[in-house]
Design a protein around this motif. Structure first.
Motif, PDB file in Angstrom:
ATOM      1  N   HIS A  78      52.136  35.038  36.527  1.00 47.78           N
ATOM      2  CA  HIS A  78      53.318  35.796  36.999  1.00 47.78           C
ATOM      3  C   HIS A  78      53.535  35.712  38.324  1.00 47.78           C
ATOM      4  N   ARG A  79      54.811  35.339  38.716  1.00 50.19           N
ATOM      5  CA  ARG A  79      55.036  35.282  40.142  1.00 50.19           C
ATOM      6  C   ARG A  79      55.523  36.552  40.609  1.00 50.19           C
ATOM      7  N   ASN A  80      55.001  36.961  41.614  1.00 50.35           N
ATOM      8  CA  ASN A  80      55.113  38.081  42.272  1.00 50.35           C
ATOM      9  C   ASN A  80      56.342  37.879  43.419  1.00 50.35           C
ATOM     10  N   ALA A  81      56.027  36.689  44.186  1.00 51.72           N
ATOM     11  CA  ALA A  81      57.077  36.629  45.234  1.00 51.72           C
ATOM     12  C   ALA A  81      57.509  34.964  45.383  1.00 51.72           C
ATOM     13  N   GLU A  82      58.039  34.519  46.072  1.00 46.44           N
ATOM     14  CA  GLU A  82      58.413  33.163  46.290  1.00 46.44           C
ATOM     15  C   GLU A  82      57.328  32.389  46.276  1.00 46.44           C
ATOM     16  N   HIS A  83      56.137  32.767  46.960  1.00 46.92           N
ATOM     17  CA  HIS A  83      55.170  31.774  47.023  1.00 46.92           C
ATOM     18  C   HIS A  83      53.822  32.531  46.433  1.00 46.92           C
ATOM     19  N   ASP A  84      53.783  33.752  46.063  1.00 43.44           N
ATOM     20  CA  ASP A  84      52.550  34.450  45.322  1.00 43.44           C
ATOM     21  C   ASP A  84      52.517  34.728  43.960  1.00 43.44           C
ATOM     22  N   SER A  85      51.321  34.207  43.532  1.00 44.60           N
ATOM     23  CA  SER A  85      51.442  34.466  41.869  1.00 44.60           C
ATOM     24  C   SER A  85      49.950  34.816  41.615  1.00 44.60           C
ATOM     25  N   ARG A 127      53.522  26.287  47.772  1.00 41.70           N
ATOM     26  CA  ARG A 127      54.355  25.813  48.848  1.00 41.70           C
ATOM     27  C   ARG A 127      55.208  24.601  48.514  1.00 41.70           C
ATOM     28  N   SER A 128      56.443  24.462  48.734  1.00 41.62           N
ATOM     29  CA  SER A 128      57.299  23.376  48.123  1.00 41.62           C
ATOM     30  C   SER A 128      57.169  22.378  49.375  1.00 41.62           C
ATOM     31  N   LEU A 129      56.984  20.965  48.958  1.00 42.43           N
ATOM     32  CA  LEU A 129      56.750  19.915  49.602  1.00 42.43           C
ATOM     33  C   LEU A 129      58.029  19.143  49.873  1.00 42.43           C
ATOM     34  N   ALA A 130      58.912  19.094  48.452  1.00 42.07           N
ATOM     35  CA  ALA A 130      59.944  18.363  48.482  1.00 42.07           C
ATOM     36  C   ALA A 130      60.713  18.840  47.524  1.00 42.07           C
ATOM     37  N   GLU A 131      62.005  18.510  47.148  1.00 39.45           N
ATOM     38  CA  GLU A 131      62.754  19.097  46.273  1.00 39.45           C
ATOM     39  C   GLU A 131      62.259  19.337  44.834  1.00 39.45           C
ATOM     40  N   ARG A 132      61.351  18.350  44.318  1.00 37.08           N
ATOM     41  CA  ARG A 132      60.816  18.764  42.950  1.00 37.08           C
ATOM     42  C   ARG A 132      59.179  18.895  42.982  1.00 37.08           C
ATOM     43  N   THR A 133      58.718  18.564  44.231  1.00 34.13           N
ATOM     44  CA  THR A 133      57.092  18.609  44.264  1.00 34.13           C
ATOM     45  C   THR A 133      56.605  19.777  45.262  1.00 34.13           C
ATOM     46  N   SER A 134      55.643  20.387  44.783  1.00 36.07           N
ATOM     47  CA  SER A 134      54.966  21.513  45.452  1.00 36.07           C
ATOM     48  C   SER A 134      53.426  21.457  45.507  1.00 36.07           C
ATOM     49  N   MET A 135      52.829  22.022  46.336  1.00 34.53           N
ATOM     50  CA  MET A 135      51.321  22.022  46.350  1.00 34.53           C
ATOM     51  C   MET A 135      50.836  23.461  45.909  1.00 34.53           C
ATOM     52  N   TYR A 136      49.735  23.681  45.422  1.00 35.94           N
ATOM     53  CA  TYR A 136      49.323  25.274  45.441  1.00 35.94           C
ATOM     54  C   TYR A 136      47.683  25.290  45.691  1.00 35.94           C
ATOM     55  N   MET A 137      47.351  26.374  45.921  1.00 39.10           N
ATOM     56  CA  MET A 137      45.718  26.762  46.096  1.00 39.10           C
ATOM     57  C   MET A 137      45.475  27.848  45.597  1.00 39.10           C
ATOM     58  N   GLY A 138      44.491  28.341  45.082  1.00 36.35           N
ATOM     59  CA  GLY A 138      44.123  29.663  44.766  1.00 36.35           C
ATOM     60  C   GLY A 138      42.660  29.711  44.206  1.00 36.35           C
ATOM     61  N   ALA A 139      42.216  30.850  43.968  1.00 38.79           N
ATOM     62  CA  ALA A 139      40.802  31.293  43.809  1.00 38.79           C
ATOM     63  C   ALA A 139      40.758  32.701  42.653  1.00 38.79           C
ATOM     64  N   GLY A 140      39.840  32.387  41.921  1.00 41.22           N
ATOM     65  CA  GLY A 140      39.482  33.561  40.953  1.00 41.22           C
ATOM     66  C   GLY A 140      38.071  33.701  40.548  1.00 41.22           C
ATOM     67  N   ILE A 141      38.054  34.957  39.831  1.00 40.05           N
ATOM     68  CA  ILE A 141      36.642  35.477  39.601  1.00 40.05           C
ATOM     69  C   ILE A 141      36.690  36.151  38.021  1.00 40.05           C
ATOM     70  N   GLY A 142      35.528  35.875  37.321  1.00 39.92           N
ATOM     71  CA  GLY A 142      35.590  36.405  36.121  1.00 39.92           C
ATOM     72  C   GLY A 142      34.202  36.549  35.256  1.00 39.92           C
ATOM     73  N   VAL A 143      34.299  36.240  33.932  1.00 40.75           N
ATOM     74  CA  VAL A 143      33.370  36.133  33.276  1.00 40.75           C
ATOM     75  C   VAL A 143      32.820  34.830  32.473  1.00 40.75           C
ATOM     76  N   VAL A 144      31.643  34.471  32.185  1.00 41.77           N
ATOM     77  CA  VAL A 144      31.502  33.410  31.331  1.00 41.77           C
ATOM     78  C   VAL A 144      30.474  33.574  30.405  1.00 41.77           C
ATOM     79  N   ASN A 145      30.501  32.876  29.281  1.00 42.34           N
ATOM     80  CA  ASN A 145      29.408  32.847  28.321  1.00 42.34           C
ATOM     81  C   ASN A 145      28.885  31.451  28.104  1.00 42.34           C
ATOM     82  N   GLN A 146      27.717  30.955  28.400  1.00 38.80           N
ATOM     83  CA  GLN A 146      27.148  29.733  28.212  1.00 38.80           C
ATOM     84  C   GLN A 146      26.098  29.755  27.517  1.00 38.80           C
ATOM     85  N   SER A 147      26.224  28.727  26.438  1.00 33.98           N
ATOM     86  CA  SER A 147      25.182  28.482  25.371  1.00 33.98           C
ATOM     87  C   SER A 147      24.723  27.119  25.610  1.00 33.98           C
ATOM     88  N   ILE A 148      23.317  26.897  25.421  1.00 30.56           N
ATOM     89  CA  ILE A 148      22.469  25.599  25.536  1.00 30.56           C
ATOM     90  C   ILE A 148      21.803  25.393  24.410  1.00 30.56           C
TER      91      ILE A 148
END
Length: 236
Positions: A78-85, A127-148
């Motif tokens: 969900h895009r909250n602002a021009e650069h932020d999601s 962040r936009s780099l060109a007319e059709r090209t953009s770059m992004y960076m992000g970070a997240g946290i959550g839960v994981v279920n690992q089966s071995i």
């Protein structure tokens, strides 16, 4: 008399003209058609390959090999602002490895399989780099279920005795991730992306058998991965 009638009509003309104008229908405002390009909601469908930075299991003789994984993911943004999601991601990864000759037995071999489900949420900056090209960076946290799952086989010290050992365990833990990527817009509603991602989880599986004659595969290292992910995104 004739002059009086003409003068009365002349005086009434402005009133009639105003009344006629007020009866004219007001123009109907045109609605601007909204398209998917205006929507703040988007979805990404991706595939990933993850290079393990640590061996999966540790035991009294040393440790097993690292197990790389591959899988797929769905990301709702969900895009909250021009650069932020903000995003929520559901991912799955599978890995398998087989090797032997490392545990002090004759013809020893171990097979490892992992199944990992992760649910994470996080923030992304674009962040936009060109007319059709953009770059992004992000970070997240959550839960994981690992089966071995493990399967160990080996010849015994005496020909009449063989060792065989199977174990399976699933464990929950925390998951963290960070990513940086490039996006190329195919059309107003569709794009493709390619990203590097670092991920880790704290799941600790218990696989011990308690047999002193067998190596003790009862602990796993916490896993860290360098990964590549690619896919397609669309707005709706």
């Amino acid at each position: 008399m004739k002059n009086t009638i003409i003068a009365a009509i002349a005086l009434a003309m402005p009133c009639l003209a105003g009344q006629s104008a007020s009866l004219a229908p007001a123009p109907v405002p045109r609605e601007v058609a909204r398209t998917c390009a205006d929507s703040p909601w988007s979805m990404e469908i991706g595939a990933n390959y993850n290079f393990a930075m640590r061996d999966l299991l540790k035991h009294s003789q040393g440790s097993c090999k690292a197990v790389d994984t591959m899988g797929g993911e769905l990301t709702l943004l969900h895009r909250n602002a021009e650069h932020d999601s903000m995003y929520v991601r559901l991912g799955y990864a599978y890995g398998g490895e087989s090797h032997g000759g490392s545990y002090g037995f004759r013809n020893d071999n171990i097979k490892l399989n992992t199944h990992t489900f992760a649910l994470t949420t996080g923030y992304r900056y674009t962040r936009s780099l060109a007319e059709r090209t953009s770059m992004y960076m992000g970070a997240g946290i959550g839960v994981v279920n690992q089966s071995i799952k493990t399967k160990f086989t080996a010849d015994g010290f005496h020909r009449e005795r063989d060792f065989s050992y199977k174990a399976h365990d699933a464990a929950w833990g925390f998951a963290v991730e960070a990513e940086v990527g490039l996006r190329y817009q195919l059309c107003p509603c569709w794009d493709v992306f390619l990203a590097y991602r670092f991920s880790a989880n704290t799941a600790k599986n218990s696989l011990g058998r308690g047999d002193v004659e067998l190596t003790d595969f009862n602990r796993n290292h916490r896993q860290f991965f360098h990964g590549i992910t690619a896919g397609v995104g669309f707005k709706f």
